[in-house]
Every structure is written in structure tokens, then in C-alpha cells.
Design a protein around this motif. Structure first.
Motif, short mmCIF file in Angstrom:
data_model
loop_
_atom_site.label_atom_id
_atom_site.label_comp_id
_atom_site.label_asym_id
_atom_site.label_seq_id
_atom_site.Cartn_x
_atom_site.Cartn_y
_atom_site.Cartn_z
N ILE A 85 51.65 26.87 33.69
CA ILE A 85 50.79 25.67 33.57
C ILE A 85 49.45 26.01 32.93
CG2 ILE A 85 51.83 24.62 35.65
CD1 ILE A 85 48.94 24.84 36.83
N ASN A 86 49.11 27.30 32.93
CA ASN A 86 47.85 27.71 32.28
C ASN A 86 47.89 27.42 30.77
OD1 ASN A 86 45.23 28.96 32.57
ND2 ASN A 86 46.06 30.67 31.37
N GLU A 87 49.13 27.26 30.25
CA GLU A 87 49.24 26.99 28.81
C GLU A 87 48.92 25.53 28.47
OE1 GLU A 87 53.28 28.08 28.14
OE2 GLU A 87 52.88 30.16 28.78
N ILE A 88 48.95 24.66 29.48
CA ILE A 88 48.65 23.25 29.22
C ILE A 88 47.16 23.10 28.94
CG2 ILE A 88 48.76 20.91 30.18
CD1 ILE A 88 50.92 21.93 32.09
N GLU A 89 46.83 22.32 27.92
CA GLU A 89 45.43 22.11 27.60
C GLU A 89 44.71 21.42 28.74
OE1 GLU A 89 44.02 20.35 23.94
OE2 GLU A 89 45.20 21.83 22.82
N ASN A 90 43.48 21.83 28.98
CA ASN A 90 42.62 21.28 30.04
C ASN A 90 43.08 21.63 31.46
OD1 ASN A 90 40.77 19.92 28.26
ND2 ASN A 90 42.45 18.49 27.87
N VAL A 91 44.05 22.55 31.56
CA VAL A 91 44.48 23.02 32.88
C VAL A 91 44.17 24.50 32.97
CG1 VAL A 91 46.42 23.40 34.43
CG2 VAL A 91 46.30 21.31 33.05
N TYR A 92 43.57 24.92 34.06
CA TYR A 92 43.20 26.32 34.24
C TYR A 92 43.79 26.82 35.55
CZ TYR A 92 40.08 24.90 30.59
OH TYR A 92 39.60 24.41 29.41
#
Lengths: 435, 261
Positions: free
Chosen positions: A304-311
Motif C-alpha cells: 500500500i506504500n506504493e499508492i499515491e498519498n498513502v504512507y
């Protein structure tokens, strides 16, 4: 005349020096530090014992879990250090010589620099930690209450507090978090800016998750949602946090209004999956989300770290940031050392300028000069006098001067043990026009 | 005028270097020196534009020299406003170089006033050029903040904080600058285009389009328009928006240079 003055100096005979003897986390193991630690009562007792040491004029005992140190002003460095060591061995009932590898000793300039570094938290286990300054202040206050502090240590410690404050405001030594739960807050701030009006969700329970959540709340987060496999447990925890409990099944729906997620369940599989967050982030219109996964095995799918705006940060990632922050603090500590060096120089100038001995000398010299002048004048007015008469007149004038100056000199000498001695010196120098 | 020009360029140079040093060393004094230099430079820059206008009898937006000098001035103006509003101390390192390069470039090109005797319908021309330049300057600001966003986002995603992690502000603030600057910049350039069309219409007495200018206008408008409406409609933000403003600004500058020559 010179003879009189030099005799006098040998009587006063002080040449004050600052020394420190101690052990800290770098030189001594925990069990040794435990053995050497002083409780408040021990410190009070020890300050009184050290009062009887002739060579030691002033003393401060600092005892924390990472260090035990005795600061003292002495009129002989070697004797002073030996005295302090003897005292420690005796007081803690340790065989003499057993601790030589653990002790460090500093005197004069190095002792001053050491105290400044200690109180600015440069010598701490975690550089920049804030407690040490308070501990040094407590040690100073306790010593002051026991009248163990005179002019020199008073000025030294006041200066140390000033330096610590300066270091804190002029460097970033304490700026970055060095514990995992604070790093979580720091990262959240780097993502969201202000944490006000941000909603936190805790999934599962655990000490670290709760700690992180508490830090987030105290940094402005508005509301907290608690979820747990057993709903009752969630309700209980939610009451603790003044938040609201949510059902485990409704996590996805609740994620819509959640900004920060702390997950720490014992589940053997991922609870939060990539496709779930892709849906959520789309519905959230890309408002950023921050996931903190402290579970082992992990709760949040790493992808999920690859999703933009998700850390996403897991426990190792947080630890990486802690390590980086510690390095950053150490870089800042170089700046702090520069500041300290400058302040040490200033303090030493002050110490040199104290001039209790020179003040007394100047006072006596001035008196002697006046006496001789007046003596010559009187003798020349008398005309011929016998040697015996001349001696009597000479002695008379000496006696008057000496008796007159005896009390002021003794009092001045005493002032070295008072916290405001430098004012006395100033007054004397002004009154008698010594400058 | 030369006097104003030299002082302005010098002040911007000092300011820019000090901002770089501040970024590296983070000593508060460096930031203060930089901002004071930039402010003094800005005052002289304003003086430069006024004296130039008095000499030529028209606003500073006719010759290429004037374009660059005015553009640089507008960037510093926008930067100073952003600095007061957001107090991001490292913004200068990313924005001031654009203003400095623009002004330094002006230094090397002809300063002769326009001799083409372009018929001037002063009112619409002034409106057109002023709005456009301030609009472009706002977009230059988003370029700086966009680069900062991309760097900081990379730091956070990589999970290995480097020097920039400590220096740059939060993603939220950088995204906010981008949003506000586009929210202001895009309507400004839109109004700039419209007033430009009106100006040409009034000048020539009939409706006509200069092909090169029209292409430039379409490129700029579509890039920022896409972002402007993408933010509103699709909730674009963050890295996507930051990339848009960075690449968009580069494309616009290249298109602009091509347009001039």
C-alpha cells in the motif's frame, strides 16, 4: 614592605581551582553506577562530610541513573581529586583502587567544559534529552540549600544553565524525535502539517500503539476510533481514550474519515490490503493517509506504500528514522560544542578577573605606600631622632595600618565562599580607588 | 537605470547564495541576511522598473529586456508574499534562483527601448501584461514548491530520511502553496489572455490571432487548466499536482523562449 605583603599572601594562600570526579554510562556499567548512586538523603549527608575536607571549598553532587559526579572548588587540584576519591571509596564501602578504570577526572578549563556539556545534554546517552538539565539544577539547588556552594561554583552552575538554554535555542539538538512513538508523531506532522482535526484509528491493542495514540492526541489529533476483534475490548479502550469503538467488520467504511491508522493486532494475515486502500483513497479524493504497522506478523500489506498519498511505516522503518534522527542530533552537537567552547572561554575570563588575591594585595600595597609617605614626612618634621625612636614610630604606623586592614582582608577572604563575592570585590576596589 | 539594475542584481545574488547556505547550514542569521538582501533588491528593482517606464514612456513590458526584468520582479513579489504567509524558510532556495536567472538574463540582452512603434492601446495592454506576468510568477512559485514537494514525498516514501527530510516543511503545506498559487495564478493568466485578445482587437479594429502567441496561450492554459479543474473535479493533489506544476512550468518556459525567437 615587600616582605610584609608576601607574608600576607602566604597566609591567604588561595588559588582556587574547579575539579570534577565522576563516572557515567560510558565509563561504568549499570551495576557500578547503581552502587555509586546517591539518594537525596545521601547527598545531604555527603555534602556535610565533604565540608570537613580542608582542601575542598565548595561542592555539588550530581547523581542520575547515567552518571554520578562531584564538582568541587579546591585550592590544590591533586589533593582535591584524591580527597574526593577517598571519600567515594569510603562512603560506598568499596575497596580502595577498585574503580580507577571507571573514574574520570577533569580540572580547570576541562572541568568547566564538562559541566557545560553535561547540562546541555551533549554527554547524555541520548544526545539532546531534556531531563538532565533539571537534574543538574536539582543538584545545584540542594547544594545551595546546604551552603555547600560559594562564589565560584555558583557562577559556574548559573553559567551552565545559561549555556544549556542557549544550546537548546540555537541548535536543533533536541528537535528530532528519538523514540519510536514520538517518531510516529513527527512523521505524521511531516505528512499532515498540523494534526488538529485529524482522526486516528487504533486496530488491536498494545502498549506501543496506545502510547503512539496518546502522543498523537496530545499533539492535537481530534478524535480516536478503536477497533478490536472483541468489541467489548474496543469499547473499554475507547472509554480510556474518550474515543468511539467501531466494529471490526466496518473498518473499511471508517477508514473514509480516518487519517492515521495504528495497527497492532495478533492476526496471522494482513488486515488492511492494497485493493481496500485503493478504494478508500479514491473515495477520500486522495486525502493522504498514514499507516503505522507495529504488529508482528504485520497487519498492513506492504504494497500500500506504493499508492499515491498513502504512507506506511512498520516498526523497522520507524527504527530507521530513530537512527537517522540520532545521527542528525549528533551533527547538531558539533554546533553546540562550538557554542560551549566560547562560553568556557568567557567563564575562565570571569574567573581570572575575580582577583580576590590581587585585590587584597593592591589594598595592602596602597596602605603601605601611604604609611611610608606619611612616615617620611613626619620624620623630616621631627628633625633628628634616635634609631630607637624611629623604630617605635615605624612600628606604630605599621601596627595601625595592619590592625585597620585586618578585618576587611579577612572578610574579603571569606567572601570567596559566598555566592556574591564578586560584588564585594567590586565595592572594595571602588571604595579604595584600586583600579 | 543602470545603477538600479546593478544593485538589484547584486542583492539578488547575495540573497540567493545566502539562501543556499541557509539550506545547507541552517543558521538563522543566514536566512535573515538573505531575506533582507532580497527585500532591498526588490526596492531597487521597483525603482528600476519605474525609471525604465519614465524613460520609455510606457510600462516595462514591451521589449524582451523588459519582459525578463518584469517577470523577475513579479516572482520576487510573489515570493515575498508567500514567505510572509507561510514562513517556509527554505522556499527561497527554490524560488529566488528563477528570479535571479531571469534578471541576469536581462542583463545580457539589448536594453534599447522598443522602436517598432507598436500602436498602444495603453489600458488593455497594461492589464494584459500585468495580469499575465503576475500569473506566471505565481506559477513559478508553484514550480519551486512543487520541487520541494517531490523531494519531501520521496524522502517519506523511501523511509530513509536524508538531509532534505529535516529541512523541508510538511507535504500538506507544500500542497497548500501549490493549490493557492494555481488558484490565483490560473485565473490571472486566463484574464491576461482575455485582455490580450481585447487589446489586439482594439488595436487592429478587427478580431485576429497571432499564431505563435495563440499556441503559447493554448499550451499554458491547457496545462494549468487541467490541473485547476482536476483539483476541483477529481480531487487531484499531492505528487500528481506537484509533477504537473513542475513539468508544466518547464514546458511553458520552453514554449515562451521559442515564441520569442
Amino acid at each position: 614592605m615587600l616582605l610584609v605583603v608576601s607574608c600576607w599572601l602566604s597566609v591567604i594562600g588561595f588559588n582556587m581551582n574547579i575539579i570534577v570526579l565522576g563516572v557515567n554510562h560510558k565509563t561504568a556499567s549499570l551495576d557500578i553506577r547503581e552502587k555509586l548512586a546517591f539518594t537525596e538523603k545521601h547527598i545531604e549527608e555527603s555534602l556535610d562530610i565533604l565540608h570537613n575536607f580542608n582542601v575542598i571549598k565548595e561542592r555539588v553532587i550530581l547523581s542520575t541513573c547515567n552518571r554520578v559526579e562531584i564538582y568541587a572548588s579546591v585550592n590544590n587540584i591533586e589533593d582535591g581529586i584524591k580527597g574526593l576519591k577517598d571519600f567515594i571509596y569510603k562512603y560506598h564501602e568499596i575497596a580502595y583502587g577498585n574503580l580507577e578504570d571507571c573514574f574520570y577526572t577533569y580540572f580547570s578549563e576541562d572541568a568547566v567544559e564538562h559541566l557545560f556539556k553535561v547540562s546541555s545534554s551533549l554527554d547524555s546517552m541520548v544526545v539532546g534529552e531534556p531531563q538532565i538539565l533539571g537534574q543538574v539544577k536539582d543538584a545545584y539547588t540542594l547544594a545551595k540549600e546546604h551552603r555547600a556552594i560559594g562564589m565560584i561554583l555558583n557562577q559556574l552552575f548559573e553559567k551552565a544553565f545559561y549555556v544549556a538554554k542557549k544550546v537548546r535555542s540555537e541548535t536543533r539538538i533536541a528537535e528530532n524525535a528519538v523514540s519510536i512513538s514520538y517518531v510516529a508523531v513527527e512523521l505524521a506532522k511531516k505528512i499532515f502539517g498540523e494534526l488538529e482535526a485529524k482522526t486516528v484509528m487504533i486496530i488491536g491493542a498494545g502498549e506501543m500503539a496506545e502510547l503512539a495514540a496518546r502522543h498523537l492526541l496530545s499533539n492535537g489529533s481530534k478524535s480516536i476510533l478503536v477497533s478490536n476483534r472483541t468489541f467489548d475490548r474496543a469499547v473499554e479502550l475507547a472509554r480510556d481514550f474518550k474515543g468511539s469503538a467501531i466494529r471490526f467488520e466496518s473498518i473499511e467504511d471508517e477508514l473514509l474519515r480516518t487519517d492515521i491508522v495504528i495497527s497492532s493486532t495478533g492476526a496471522p494475515h494482513f488486515i488492511i490490503k492494497k485493493n481496500m486502500i485503493e478504494r478508500v483513497i479514491h473515495q477520500r479524493r486522495n486525502r493522504p493517509m498514514f499507516f503505522i504497522d507495529i504488529a508482528f506478523p504485520r497487519d498492513v500489506e506492504p504494497a500500500i506504500n506504493e499508492i499515491e498519498n498513502v504512507y506506511l511505516y512498520n516498526i523497522d522503518d520507524l527504527q530507521n528514522v530513530v537512527t537517522a534522527n540520532i545521527k542528525e542530533r549528533e551533527r547538531e552537537s558539533q554546533k553546540a560544542t562550538e557554542i560551549i567552547r566560547k562560553e568556557v572561554g568567557q567563564f575562565l575570563n570571569w574567573l581570572d578577573g575575580l582577583e580576590i588575591t590581587p585585590t587584597i594585595t593592591a589594598l595592602r600595597e596602597k596602605a603601605e605606600a601611604i604609611r611610608l609617605e606619611e612616615l617620611e614626612e613626619a620624620l623630616s618634621k621631627l628633625g633628628t631622632v634616635s634609631d630607637k625612636e624611629r623604630l617605635i614610630i615605624d612600628n606604630l604606623s605599621s601596627a595601625i595600618v595592619n590592625k585597620l586592614l585586618h578585618a576587611p582582608t579577612m572578610n574579603l577572604k571569606k567572601q570567596i565562599e559566598s555566592t556574591d563575592g564578586h560584588w564585594y570585590i567590586k565595592v572594595v576596589r571602588n571604595l579604595f580607588n584600586l583600579d | 537605470m543602470k545603477f538600479f539594475f546593478t544593485i538589484t542584481l547584486f542583492c539578488y545574488f547575495i540573497g540567493m547564495i545566502k539562501y543556499f547556505f541557509y539550506l545547507a547550514l541552517r543558521k538563522a542569521l543566514l536566512f535573515i541576511i538573505a531575506t533582507v538582501s532580497i527585500t532591498i533588491g526588490f526596492v531597487f528593482h521597483t525603482g528600476l522598473l519605474i525609471t525604465r517606464s519614465m524613460e520609455t514612456g510606457h510600462g516595462p513590458y514591451i521589449t524582451t529586456f523588459e519582459y525578463y526584468a518584469f517577470f523577475s520582479w513579479a516572482i520576487v513579489l510573489v515570493y515575498l508574499i508567500a514567505e510572509i504567509r507561510y514562513k517556509i524558510k527554505d522556499l527561497g532556495s527554490f524560488v529566488i534562483p528563477i528570479a535571479f536567472i531571469s534578471l541576469a538574463y536581462a542583463f545580457f540582452i539589448s536594453r534599447y527601448p522598443s522602436t517598432t512603434g507598436e500602436p498602444m492601446v495603453q489600458f488593455w495592454l497594461t492589464i494584459h501584461r500585468t495580469l499575465s506576468f503576475i500569473g506566471y510568477a505565481a506559477l513559478a512559485l508553484t514550480f519551486g514548491a512543487g520541487i520541494m514537494y517531490i523531494i519531501q514525498e520521496k524522502q517519506l516514501k523511501s523511509k530513509h530520511p536524508g538531509a532534505f527530510y529535516y529541512r523541508l516543511p510538511s507535504l500538506e503545506i507544500l500542497d497548500d502553496i501549490n493549490k493557492k498559487a494555481v488558484d490565483i495564478g490560473f485565473p490571472l493568466i486566463t484574464c491576461g489572455f482575455i485582455s490580450g485578445i481585447i487589446w489586439v482587437w482594439q488595436r487592429d479594429g478587427y478580431f485576429s490571432l497571432d499564431i505563435k502567441r495563440t499556441i503559447l496561450m493554448i499550451i499554458t492554459w491547457s496545462i494549468y487548466g487541467t490541473l485547476f479543474f482536476g483539483r476541483i473535479i477529481a480531487g487531484w493533489r499531492g505528487k500528481r499536482a506537484a509533477r504537473f506544476v513542475v513539468y508544466g512550468f518547464i514546458i511553458v518556459i520552453v514554449a515562451y523562449m521559442v515564441h520569442i525567437y
